[in-house]
Design an enzyme around this catalytic site. Structure first.
Site, mmCIF file in Angstrom:
data_model
loop_
_atom_site.group_PDB
_atom_site.id
_atom_site.type_symbol
_atom_site.label_atom_id
_atom_site.label_comp_id
_atom_site.label_asym_id
_atom_site.label_seq_id
_atom_site.Cartn_x
_atom_site.Cartn_y
_atom_site.Cartn_z
ATOM 1 N N LYS A 124 81.451 11.984 27.023
ATOM 2 C CA LYS A 124 80.053 11.549 27.090
ATOM 3 C C LYS A 124 79.104 12.726 26.893
ATOM 4 O O LYS A 124 78.148 12.646 26.112
ATOM 5 C CB LYS A 124 79.776 10.863 28.428
ATOM 6 C CG LYS A 124 78.359 10.292 28.531
ATOM 7 C CD LYS A 124 78.112 9.643 29.867
ATOM 8 C CE LYS A 124 77.842 10.656 30.933
ATOM 9 N NZ LYS A 124 77.396 10.070 32.214
ATOM 10 N N ASP A 142 76.853 5.718 29.135
ATOM 11 C CA ASP A 142 76.753 5.927 30.575
ATOM 12 C C ASP A 142 76.673 4.572 31.266
ATOM 13 O O ASP A 142 76.890 3.531 30.634
ATOM 14 C CB ASP A 142 75.542 6.807 30.902
ATOM 15 C CG ASP A 142 74.220 6.105 30.638
ATOM 16 O OD1 ASP A 142 74.216 4.996 30.042
ATOM 17 O OD2 ASP A 142 73.166 6.649 31.033
#
Length: 214
Positions: A124, A142
């Site tokens: 991420k 997220d």
């Protein structure tokens, strides 16, 4: 699991999001690729607002790996101790900085594989840097994006990897560059976790979420 929206509905959704915010921006303050990388790494389990407060002074004195190493782990802790998990994060940032100097000439690499090899940098974080700094159509999923994609039907998936693939597969190419920012902002301010603001939502007519709020 939520049904998958068709191509035309997804295209219409991003057209609406683009109309509302043509050039969405990330909310983490940074001055270069290195400070962006550090800020994103620090933001795990923390708010962007909290990270920005902690890094305001930090980035004035340590905006390169070399300067961060000069500050040292204890010096870094003094700046970030208001952020959760600050000791572990400080250790990772210092080690990350050492590797950037030793292996990459002090520069932040533009390769996902190279980025995820750094301490404290997961997929991420790497995708955020690739998208925001290198302008790659990378999708950093997220909790906000995971929620929005599953609720709406844009890219339903059981985990973040599945949602990331779904965005890449189903969102039209012309929207891929900013998709990550539009989705995170939508999840942060409109499609919130406990009580989504469905009446204020610009994409509600396309959304497949059955429990829309009145």
């Amino acid at each position: 699991m939520t049904r998958q929206l068709d191509y035309h509905a997804i295209d219409a959704i991003f057209a609406r999001l683009h109309e509302a915010e043509p050039e969405p921006k990330g909310e983490l303050d940074h001055v270069n690729a290195y400070t962006l990388l550090v800020a994103v790494a620090l933001s795990a389990q923390a708010t962007d607002v909290g990270v920005n407060k902690a890094t305001k002074r930090l980035f004035e004195i340590a905006d390169t790996p070399e300067k961060m190493l000069g500050l040292g782990e204890e010096g870094l802790i003094e700046h970030i101790k208001t952020i959760g998990l600050y000791r572990n994060k400080a250790r990772n940032v210092i080690r990350m900085s050492e590797i950037l100097v030793e292996r990459f000439g002090g520069e932040v690499p533009s390769s996902r594989a190279a980025l995820v090899s750094l301490p404290g940098v997961g997929r991420k974080t790497a995708n955020v840097v690739l998208n925001m700094w290198w302008k790659h159509p990378a999708q950093a999923v997220d909790t906000h994006i995971f929620r929005v994609c599953n609720r709406t039907g844009i890219a339903p998936g059981r985990d973040v990897d599945a949602v990331e693939r779904g965005i890449e597969d189903h969102v039209p190419a012309r929207w891929q560059g900013h998709a990550h920012h539009w989705l995170i902002l939508h999840g942060r301010y409109i499609c919130v976790a406990r009580k989504p603001k469905c009446l204020a939502c610009p994409i509600r007519e396309y959304c497949l979420y059955e429990e829309k709020t009145a």
